[in-house]
Design an enzyme around this catalytic site. Structure first.
Site, short mmCIF file in Angstrom:
data_model
loop_
_atom_site.label_atom_id
_atom_site.label_comp_id
_atom_site.label_asym_id
_atom_site.label_seq_id
_atom_site.Cartn_x
_atom_site.Cartn_y
_atom_site.Cartn_z
N HIS A 114 0.83 -1.20 0.00
CA HIS A 114 0.00 0.00 0.00
C HIS A 114 0.86 1.25 0.00
O HIS A 114 0.50 2.25 -0.60
CB HIS A 114 -0.93 -0.03 1.21
CG HIS A 114 -2.08 -0.95 0.99
ND1 HIS A 114 -2.70 -1.62 2.01
CD2 HIS A 114 -2.73 -1.29 -0.13
CE1 HIS A 114 -3.67 -2.36 1.51
NE2 HIS A 114 -3.71 -2.18 0.22
N ARG B 183 -10.90 -9.36 -10.84
CA ARG B 183 -9.90 -8.29 -10.93
C ARG B 183 -9.28 -7.94 -9.59
O ARG B 183 -8.28 -7.23 -9.51
CB ARG B 183 -10.49 -7.04 -11.60
CG ARG B 183 -11.60 -6.38 -10.83
CD ARG B 183 -12.35 -5.37 -11.70
NE ARG B 183 -12.02 -3.99 -11.36
CZ ARG B 183 -12.78 -2.95 -11.67
NH1 ARG B 183 -13.91 -3.11 -12.35
NH2 ARG B 183 -12.42 -1.74 -11.35
N ASN C 248 -12.12 -2.61 -17.52
CA ASN C 248 -11.74 -3.26 -16.25
C ASN C 248 -12.64 -4.45 -15.96
O ASN C 248 -12.18 -5.55 -15.64
CB ASN C 248 -11.82 -2.28 -15.09
CG ASN C 248 -10.96 -1.06 -15.29
OD1 ASN C 248 -10.07 -1.09 -16.13
ND2 ASN C 248 -11.24 0.00 -14.57
N ASP C 249 -13.94 -4.22 -16.05
CA ASP C 249 -14.87 -5.31 -15.80
C ASP C 249 -14.98 -6.24 -17.00
O ASP C 249 -15.11 -7.44 -16.85
CB ASP C 249 -16.25 -4.77 -15.42
CG ASP C 249 -16.30 -4.40 -13.94
OD1 ASP C 249 -15.83 -5.22 -13.12
OD2 ASP C 249 -16.79 -3.31 -13.61
N GLU D 15 -19.49 -3.40 -20.32
CA GLU D 15 -18.50 -4.02 -19.44
C GLU D 15 -18.87 -5.46 -19.08
O GLU D 15 -18.15 -6.13 -18.37
CB GLU D 15 -18.30 -3.18 -18.17
CG GLU D 15 -19.57 -2.88 -17.39
CD GLU D 15 -19.33 -1.93 -16.21
OE1 GLU D 15 -18.20 -1.76 -15.77
OE2 GLU D 15 -20.34 -1.37 -15.73
N ARG E 158 -17.26 8.52 -11.34
CA ARG E 158 -17.69 7.37 -10.53
C ARG E 158 -18.37 7.94 -9.29
O ARG E 158 -17.70 8.38 -8.35
CB ARG E 158 -16.48 6.54 -10.10
CG ARG E 158 -15.80 5.77 -11.22
CD ARG E 158 -14.68 4.92 -10.64
NE ARG E 158 -14.17 3.94 -11.56
CZ ARG E 158 -13.04 4.08 -12.26
NH1 ARG E 158 -12.32 5.18 -12.13
NH2 ARG E 158 -12.64 3.11 -13.08
N CYS F 198 -13.20 3.76 -21.23
CA CYS F 198 -12.90 4.43 -19.95
C CYS F 198 -12.24 3.52 -18.93
O CYS F 198 -12.02 3.93 -17.80
CB CYS F 198 -14.16 5.05 -19.36
SG CYS F 198 -15.35 3.83 -18.81
N ARG G 28 -21.81 8.63 -14.16
CA ARG G 28 -22.28 7.25 -14.08
C ARG G 28 -23.14 7.10 -12.84
O ARG G 28 -22.75 7.53 -11.75
CB ARG G 28 -21.09 6.29 -14.01
CG ARG G 28 -21.53 4.83 -14.04
CD ARG G 28 -20.37 3.91 -14.10
NE ARG G 28 -19.65 3.86 -12.84
CZ ARG G 28 -18.54 3.17 -12.66
NH1 ARG G 28 -18.00 2.50 -13.68
NH2 ARG G 28 -17.93 3.15 -11.49
#
Ligand code: PEP
Ligand code: MG
Length: 580
Positions: free
Chosen positions: A189, A466, A455-456, A432, A297, A503, A333
């Site tokens: 992290h 993921r 991504n999805d 997605e 988002r 995106c 979104r």
């Protein structure tokens, strides 16, 4: 030279400041009188104080670095609520009559040793999280003050056994030239935060040093290669001074591109927008030249609070975004919770497969009032700028129709209330889910635009979670199956005459530019950090040559081959640019 792991790019030259190890001397104290209730109360008080502190840090990071990075602290909060960790501590107090701090120390040691034994980089990093949280708890139980970083000194290179995200929160990036840690790797992290803060970091020096680094030592660190030089020769200092200067100039040069249009050398115009989660993200995106927002988002508006945000509150945020974006469009979104994103106050059932479960539009369509409130807020903001609505996780025509019916109600309600909005606001969907890509021609008939969420899409088409580090090596955005779905989706959009943008994270990967040119994608939306790099790449590309490379990639049979070809071509372009 000492070889470590390059965990955050960039070079730094400066004096070391060695942070004392954040470890406590915990005497093995047993309760003098067996008073379990008192000891438990001390433990719970320590947990409560630690949680409050973590919440404060989380909010600070959300403000200063970003919403995604602040999620690191959710992992820390989860540890303090973890039943296995907690019952280990309680068990030691209860059965061995040990003081709370001794029990916490023993539980940390137990879990850290267990994770460290595993030959798994990811689990080793999680051991660091346990230590970080455990040390915080110990600090409260022992009543020890925080270790603070020097504030009024010359900028320094911070050296530590290990750095925890909580220590990085209070770091002033202007004071810290670079960082060196003995533990840690690329996926810790702290590494994620160092990259977001733009501070070079070399980690993993454990057992590599013949003598410990001291405060005041002169260090040169290279976060790209993972090198650390201790009191180096003048030639090394000269070489790296030059390199640091080059990097600084490159940053400055890239910044100059913010005001330049993204056009290939032969005149193909592309539009690069920003992915944002807050007004603050938008400011950075605009600084980096974003032409509007391709993906807002909105989940983050709903997080870190105890109730749903109301219409007025959401409207305020959307209006600010609309006004700041000026003439550019802002794609909002609608709420995409579920899966890996949860809300504390909205109880969702435990699911066997959350990413295949109750999430995104599925929840919105079930919670009409919640959905209509958000749509009303977006519609109201559409009177202040060019807004677009984007539905997440669409897999069928019925879902679009059901969502549009609620949108229609929201519009009628606003009309009744005499509130202004854009009646022709554009409505689009995320592509997605593989099913949506497969029927893109049908979906294109009912929406104004597509936004491809790679991504999805990658996760679902390859059946690779993921979020699962264990199979992260199988998560291949350049898999031929992904490329085929991309082509089919773009083609369907073009046939229907609607716009299509990408995106997902792939959009921010500059080596993918030839693929976009080949597929005919000219709109991309990406993290603010990626904008200038991608634009630089577009400005140095010839669209015809890139299309040929993209076409060749499309025909390659494996992800590795596609990626290798894209890397090769990126390298070739860079060499060409440098030779001029
Ligand atoms: C995506 O899935 O590609 C996307 C952009 O959305 P998120 O990362 O928020 O799921
Ligand atoms: Mg998604």
């Amino acid at each position: 030279m000492i070889q470590g792991i390059g965990a955050a790019a960039g070079v730094a030259i400066g004096k070391a400041f060695v942070l004392p190890a954040w470890e406590w001397d915990v005497p093995d104290r047993r309760m003098e009188k067996v008073d379990l209730a008192k000891e438990f109360e001390r433990l719970y008080e320590g947990i409560r104080t630690s949680k409050t502190e973590i919440e404060v840090m989380k909010n600070e990071i959300k403000e200063t670095v970003g919403a995604e990075e602040s999620g690191i602290f959710d992992a820390h909060l989860a540890i303090l609520e973890d039943p296995v960790f907690m019952s280990e501590i309680q068990g030691i107090i209860e059965r061995q009559y040990k003081a709370a701090e001794v029990a916490v120390k023993e539980a940390i040691d137990h879990f850290v040793t267990m994770f460290d034994l595993l030959d798994d980089e990811y689990m080793k990093e999680r051991a660091l999280d346990i230590k970080d949280v455990g040390n915080r708890l110990l600090k409260h139980l022992l009543g020890t003050p925080d270790i603070t970083l020097p504030a009024d000194t010359q900028p320094y290179i911070l050296v530590a056994k290990e750095l925890s995200p909580s220590q990085l929160v209070h770091l002033n990036p202007d004071n810290v030239l670079g960082m060196v840690t003995m533990a840690g790797g690329k996926t810790s992290h702290s590494a994620i935060m160092a990259r977001a803060l733009g501070i070079p970091l070399v980690s993993g020096l454990e057992n590599k040093l013949t003598e410990p680094l001291q405060t005041g030592d002169l260090l040169v660190i290279d976060g790209d290669e993972g090198y650390v030089y201790l009191n180096p020769e003048p030639e090394i200092i000269a070489r790296y001074t030059e390199l640091a200067e080059k990097q600084r100039r490159r940053k400055e040069q890239l910044q100059l591109l913010a005001a330049v249009e993204a056009v290939t050398k032969d005149g193909v115009r592309m539009r690069l927008a920003g992915n944002i989660s807050s007004v603050k993200d938008l400011e950075l995106a605009l600084k980096h030249g974003a032409e509007g927002v391709g993906l807002f988002r909105t989940e983050f508006l709903y997080m870190d609070r105890s109730t749903f945000p109301g219409e007025d509150e959401q409207f305020e945020v959307y209006r600010q975004v609309a006004e700041k974006a000026g003439p550019h469009s802002v794609t909002i979104r609608t709420l995409d919770i579920g899966g890996d994103k949860q809300l504390e106050y909205f109880e969702l059932q435990e699911e066997e497969n959350p990413v295949l479960g109750y999430r995104g539009i599925r929840i919105s369509l079930d919670s009409r009032e919640l959905f209509q409130t958000q749509l009303a807020a977006i519609l109201r903001a559409s009177a202040y700028g060019k807004m677009k609505i984007l539905y997440p996780m669409i897999s069928s025509l019925e879902e679009i129709r059901a969502a549009n019916a609620i949108l229609e109600e929201a519009k009628q309600d606003l009309t009744r209330r005499g509130i202004a909005y854009d009646p022709d606001i554009q409505v689009g969907i995320m592509i997605e889910i593989p099913a949506a890509a497969a029927i893109a021609d049908l979906l294109a008939q009912e929406v104004d635009f597509f936004s491809i969420g790679t991504n999805d899409l990658v996760q679902y088409v390859l059946a690779v979670d993921r979020m699962n580090e264990q199979i992260a090596h199988m998560y291949h955005p350049f898999h031929p199956a992904v490329l085929r779905l991309l082509r089919q989706t773009v083609q369907a959009a073009k046939d229907a005459g609607i716009t299509v943008s990408v995106c997902g994270e792939m959009a921010g990967d500059e080596k993918a530019v030839p693929l976009w040119l080949y597929l005919g994608v000219t709109d991309l939306s990406m993290s603010p950090q990626a904008l200038l790099r991608v634009k630089h790449r577009i400005l140095n590309s010839d669209s015809r040559e890139s299309k040929e490379v993209g076409a060749a990639c499309y025909r390659l049979p494996t992800s590795n081959q596609v990626e290798a070809e894209l890397v090769r071509y990126a390298h070739e372009l860079e060499q060409e640019r440098l030779s001029k």
